[in-house]
Design a protein around this motif. Sequence first.
Motif, PDB file in Angstrom:
ATOM      1  N   ALA A  42      44.558  61.443  44.628  1.00 42.71           N
ATOM      2  CA  ALA A  42      44.329  60.055  45.017  1.00 42.71           C
ATOM      3  C   ALA A  42      44.578  59.879  46.509  1.00 42.71           C
ATOM      4  CB  ALA A  42      45.242  59.131  44.219  1.00 42.71           C
ATOM      5  N   TYR A  43      45.628  60.538  47.019  1.00 42.52           N
ATOM      6  CA  TYR A  43      45.945  60.400  48.446  1.00 42.52           C
ATOM      7  C   TYR A  43      44.836  61.019  49.306  1.00 42.52           C
ATOM      8  CZ  TYR A  43      48.221  60.980  52.927  1.00 42.52           C
ATOM      9  OH  TYR A  43      48.506  60.939  54.249  1.00 42.52           O
ATOM     10  N   VAL A  44      44.480  62.263  48.981  1.00 40.10           N
ATOM     11  CA  VAL A  44      43.439  62.932  49.760  1.00 40.10           C
ATOM     12  C   VAL A  44      42.122  62.192  49.631  1.00 40.10           C
ATOM     13  CG1 VAL A  44      42.091  65.045  49.953  1.00 40.10           C
ATOM     14  CG2 VAL A  44      44.552  65.177  49.650  1.00 40.10           C
ATOM     15  N   GLY A  45      41.788  61.774  48.396  1.00 39.89           N
ATOM     16  CA  GLY A  45      40.550  61.037  48.170  1.00 39.89           C
ATOM     17  C   GLY A  45      40.507  59.746  48.964  1.00 39.89           C
ATOM     18  N   GLY A  46      41.653  59.098  49.108  1.00 37.04           N
ATOM     19  CA  GLY A  46      41.716  57.838  49.842  1.00 37.04           C
ATOM     20  C   GLY A  46      41.563  58.042  51.341  1.00 37.04           C
ATOM     21  N   GLN A  47      42.021  59.188  51.840  1.00 36.32           N
ATOM     22  CA  GLN A  47      41.939  59.448  53.279  1.00 36.32           C
ATOM     23  C   GLN A  47      40.517  59.787  53.713  1.00 36.32           C
ATOM     24  OE1 GLN A  47      44.644  59.004  55.328  1.00 36.32           O
ATOM     25  NE2 GLN A  47      45.475  58.238  53.398  1.00 36.32           N
ATOM     26  N   VAL A  62      34.532  66.975  45.102  1.00 39.73           N
ATOM     27  CA  VAL A  62      34.980  68.369  45.017  1.00 39.73           C
ATOM     28  C   VAL A  62      36.367  68.507  45.662  1.00 39.73           C
ATOM     29  CG1 VAL A  62      34.529  70.717  45.794  1.00 39.73           C
ATOM     30  CG2 VAL A  62      32.648  69.319  44.926  1.00 39.73           C
ATOM     31  N   ALA A  63      36.536  67.874  46.826  1.00 36.48           N
ATOM     32  CA  ALA A  63      37.823  67.960  47.508  1.00 36.48           C
ATOM     33  C   ALA A  63      38.939  67.408  46.625  1.00 36.48           C
ATOM     34  CB  ALA A  63      37.764  67.190  48.824  1.00 36.48           C
ATOM     35  N   GLU A  64      38.679  66.279  45.984  1.00 37.92           N
ATOM     36  CA  GLU A  64      39.703  65.683  45.117  1.00 37.92           C
ATOM     37  C   GLU A  64      40.068  66.617  43.968  1.00 37.92           C
ATOM     38  OE1 GLU A  64      38.187  61.104  45.895  1.00 37.92           O
ATOM     39  OE2 GLU A  64      37.390  62.305  44.252  1.00 37.92           O
ATOM     40  N   VAL A  65      39.008  67.171  43.346  1.00 39.44           N
ATOM     41  CA  VAL A  65      39.266  68.058  42.212  1.00 39.44           C
ATOM     42  C   VAL A  65      40.059  69.284  42.660  1.00 39.44           C
ATOM     43  CG1 VAL A  65      38.174  69.537  40.482  1.00 39.44           C
ATOM     44  CG2 VAL A  65      37.258  67.264  40.918  1.00 39.44           C
ATOM     45  N   THR A 123      48.165  54.123  46.201  1.00 35.52           N
ATOM     46  CA  THR A 123      47.544  54.856  47.304  1.00 35.52           C
ATOM     47  C   THR A 123      46.307  54.089  47.756  1.00 35.52           C
ATOM     48  OG1 THR A 123      46.242  56.111  45.723  1.00 35.52           O
ATOM     49  CG2 THR A 123      48.308  57.097  46.445  1.00 35.52           C
ATOM     50  N   LYS A 124      45.823  54.462  48.930  1.00 41.39           N
ATOM     51  CA  LYS A 124      44.626  53.822  49.473  1.00 41.39           C
ATOM     52  C   LYS A 124      43.455  54.056  48.512  1.00 41.39           C
ATOM     53  CE  LYS A 124      42.028  53.816  53.765  1.00 41.39           C
ATOM     54  NZ  LYS A 124      41.656  54.706  54.872  1.00 41.39           N
ATOM     55  N   PRO A 125      42.714  52.994  48.146  1.00 38.70           N
ATOM     56  CA  PRO A 125      41.626  53.173  47.168  1.00 38.70           C
ATOM     57  C   PRO A 125      40.592  54.184  47.659  1.00 38.70           C
ATOM     58  CG  PRO A 125      42.074  50.857  47.510  1.00 38.70           C
ATOM     59  CD  PRO A 125      42.899  51.589  48.517  1.00 38.70           C
ATOM     60  N   HIS A 176      40.563  54.373  40.674  1.00 42.55           N
ATOM     61  CA  HIS A 176      40.277  54.756  42.060  1.00 42.55           C
ATOM     62  C   HIS A 176      41.505  54.705  42.960  1.00 42.55           C
ATOM     63  CE1 HIS A 176      36.311  54.677  40.570  1.00 42.55           C
ATOM     64  NE2 HIS A 176      36.218  53.371  40.510  1.00 42.55           N
ATOM     65  N   THR A 177      42.665  54.519  42.375  1.00 41.53           N
ATOM     66  CA  THR A 177      43.896  54.540  43.146  1.00 41.53           C
ATOM     67  C   THR A 177      45.023  54.950  42.228  1.00 41.53           C
ATOM     68  OG1 THR A 177      45.492  53.196  44.337  1.00 41.53           O
ATOM     69  CG2 THR A 177      44.154  52.057  42.736  1.00 41.53           C
ATOM     70  N   PHE A 178      46.074  55.535  42.801  1.00 42.65           N
ATOM     71  CA  PHE A 178      47.196  55.980  41.967  1.00 42.65           C
ATOM     72  C   PHE A 178      48.364  55.024  42.153  1.00 42.65           C
ATOM     73  CE2 PHE A 178      51.032  58.300  41.007  1.00 42.65           C
ATOM     74  CZ  PHE A 178      50.690  58.992  39.853  1.00 42.65           C
ATOM     75  N   SER A 179      48.912  54.559  41.047  1.00 42.97           N
ATOM     76  CA  SER A 179      50.099  53.700  41.137  1.00 42.97           C
ATOM     77  C   SER A 179      51.032  54.044  39.989  1.00 42.97           C
ATOM     78  CB  SER A 179      49.696  52.233  41.064  1.00 42.97           C
ATOM     79  OG  SER A 179      49.202  51.948  39.781  1.00 42.97           O
ATOM     80  N   GLN A 180      52.169  53.361  39.955  1.00 43.73           N
ATOM     81  CA  GLN A 180      53.167  53.651  38.918  1.00 43.73           C
ATOM     82  C   GLN A 180      52.640  53.358  37.524  1.00 43.73           C
ATOM     83  OE1 GLN A 180      55.723  55.275  39.547  1.00 43.73           O
ATOM     84  NE2 GLN A 180      57.028  54.482  41.161  1.00 43.73           N
ATOM     85  N   THR A 181      51.546  52.592  37.438  1.00 49.22           N
ATOM     86  CA  THR A 181      51.057  52.214  36.111  1.00 49.22           C
ATOM     87  C   THR A 181      50.136  53.272  35.511  1.00 49.22           C
ATOM     88  OG1 THR A 181      49.257  51.013  37.146  1.00 49.22           O
ATOM     89  CG2 THR A 181      51.193  49.736  36.561  1.00 49.22           C
TER      90      THR A 181
END
Lengths: 396, 416
Positions: free
Chosen positions: A121-126, A136-139, A196-198, A289-294
């Motif tokens: 999620a972090y890399v995908g958001g950047q 592919v990068a996210e995976v 994380t950044k969407p 599309h974003t990672f959070s505690q939920t």
Amino acid sequence: MTSRDDGTGPASQVRIRAGLVNRLRQRYPLRSVLLGFAAPIGAILFAALASSAILSLGGHSPGDVFQTMFKQAGKPTPFVDMVNQAMVYYLSAVAVSIGFRMNLFNIGVEGQYSLAALGAAYVGGQLTGGGPLHIVAEVVVAVLVGAAWAGIAGVLKVYRGVSEVISTIMLNAIAVGLGSYLLHKLGQSSGNNIQTKPISSSGQFPGISYSGTHSKIFGFLIVAVVLGFAYWFIAGRTRFGFRIRVTGLNEEAAVASGVNVKRMTLVAMLLSGGVAGLVGLPELLGQTHTFSQTAQSGLGFAGIAIALLGRNSPIGMALAAVLWSFLGKSANQLDFIGVPREIAAIMQGVILLSVVIAYELVRRYRLVLQQKDVAAQLATGEPTERDAPSAPVVTA
Amino acid sequence: MTTSTVAETAAPAPRRFSRTSPSLLLVVAMGAFLVLSAVRTFTGGYDLTSSGTVAAGLSAAVPIGLAGLGGLWAERSGVVNIGLEGMMILGTWGCGFLGYNHGPWAGLLFGTLLGAAGGLIHAIATVTFGVDHIISGVAINIIAPGLALYLTKVTFAHYEGGGQKQSPPINDAKAITLPFSHWLHTIEDKHWFAVSDLAGLIGGVTTRLSLVTLLAVLVLVGSGWILWRTAFGLRLRSCGEAPYAAESLGVNVYKYKYIAVVVSGAMAGLGGSALAISAHQFRDGQTGGRGFIGLAALIFGNWRPGSLAAGAGLFGYTDAIQLRSSAAVHALLLLMAIALALIAVWQWRTGQRTIAVVALVIAVLSVLWFADTKKVPDELVGTTPYVVTILVLALASQRLRMPKADGKVYRRGEGH
């Protein structure tokens, strides 16, 4: 069949069919097939009976409960939900079963996938743009993070003899703290939640539409299916898969035949963790599309149960994942008729337990039958028709 | 406890363990205490040895230790019990169910019984039906939380103080305070080197000591005595080492495995009850993986009651520290560095050069972290016990040996 026969006339077709049926009957004798189905069906019936008993004791009507659950599963939105959940369960089960094949018990899928999803999620958001490379990068990030986290347990096991059961339990607990620390470091607050950044649109995995509902089936389904095939092929059809199995079944034999057990252990753990890294992605790339505690938790433990229920077979695990997801999702509706939805968890556990008990009973029954066959064979001095004539009579 | 007095195991192990002598153990313990005391004085992380930490650590160690003890009973008879977590959950619910209107002891008894019932299911599946031990345990871990919540909703959810996920409050079990403990607190507050720390240690154990904790200690000692000092225990352990050999000597292996696994469940249930009593109610998710941690303590303790208790104590202590003060956790970094440096020296001398270097590197990193920051981030504080466990398992050479037939399916008359 005679050599003149060109195999196209009606008579020869009948003969071919008869030959095929005979061959099938030899390979899969009726009794054996029936026994094979007896175990899972008997177990599900038993689980239904047991949960009916619990429901009745609690003052609820089992009939209403089952009816509500099946009705719920037939509606489009819950159906899509169920497919999505089953997919996630399946990925987790495959990850666990890679370890199981080698007698490695990876309890750590839980921690591996949560850190991996955070990383992806972090890399995908950047990143922005890049088309399919974004996905592919996210995976790749998810797989690497999952493998790295599992690799710690692998290294400890290989070089220090630390039981992977213990180390992965510890790593799960550490992943919870580390995950929330990293989320606070890397994330941004939105409302009273930190996330994380969407991920921008190029990094999102397109979904598959389903008529009658706006929810979409996660496109990650394709990855899950491909993974299933790859798992089947590698585990059952390659030298590598064979080595993994041999090491799991008999380590001494593996060593004697030249398998480097340490390296295989490490590789199996890394593979298991890598696949575990995928578990959080369908939801991340297809919906939130974003990672959070939920983000969903507990998927690693469900994966263990499903891998056990599906006996590490790609098809078996798929069926088990669907069953698991059906029970879990359709039970959400039960709150509306005043029945605690936790009955689903009870059903899941009882099914798991009774399936394995049923398999064991069937196995013992087969053994008894085979012994009888052999006895009859020895008495008359000719092969019996009751079982496959060429089947080996000696069992492990 | 029983660490230094254990008799031989039933089957001769290929490699005998040199049993550490009591005097050596005492020297090590005193050395550790002095280091702890020095770090406390230097860093001002007073909660490292305060009576509050010791008391909290002790009560945190009880459920973990009891779960580990449950694991000990089962695994010594050759049955792996990964369902401890589930049996603990049954215990917490049972304690909540009877505890809120019949008092903590009735709750404790019922919780223990429910845990034993969970053990019985595990025994039926693994011993009678020969199911893989892990599968049965996982199934129990799935059923138990579901069952506990289901039962909560159909029983006490609507009573006063109860809820969809919790029971009405349970009264506290009786606690005892020894008469001299108040002046121990006075000494403790002076923060003198070693003296105050000792006062904190003793004060923590003698102030408001719950009878449940005392019961747990008795159960621990009793288990060690039964398993290693009686004929019954010898037979039970022989089932875990070499069941077919035991069978050939006329031991009813099924019976012993059944007893062991049911007792194992009862221990986990007791641990769950202790947890519910100390939290004054049953809550969903209360066990928080303590069953697994108990299992870790068991392995950490090399399948022996004394070292198992030490493992549980370590968990309890680090858990208590992270709950009580972040200054103490910060000080713990330094403590960890010292311990790692000692391990490095020791491993270097025994020829394990790589391990020594790794330990030293982590030690240096810990010191740098300690010097560079004022406190450890809140989110990471909670991971302390787990990090410590991994480091100990990874770096301190431990020759762990589980019972030889642990986790293997046994069928009477099939030993070829």
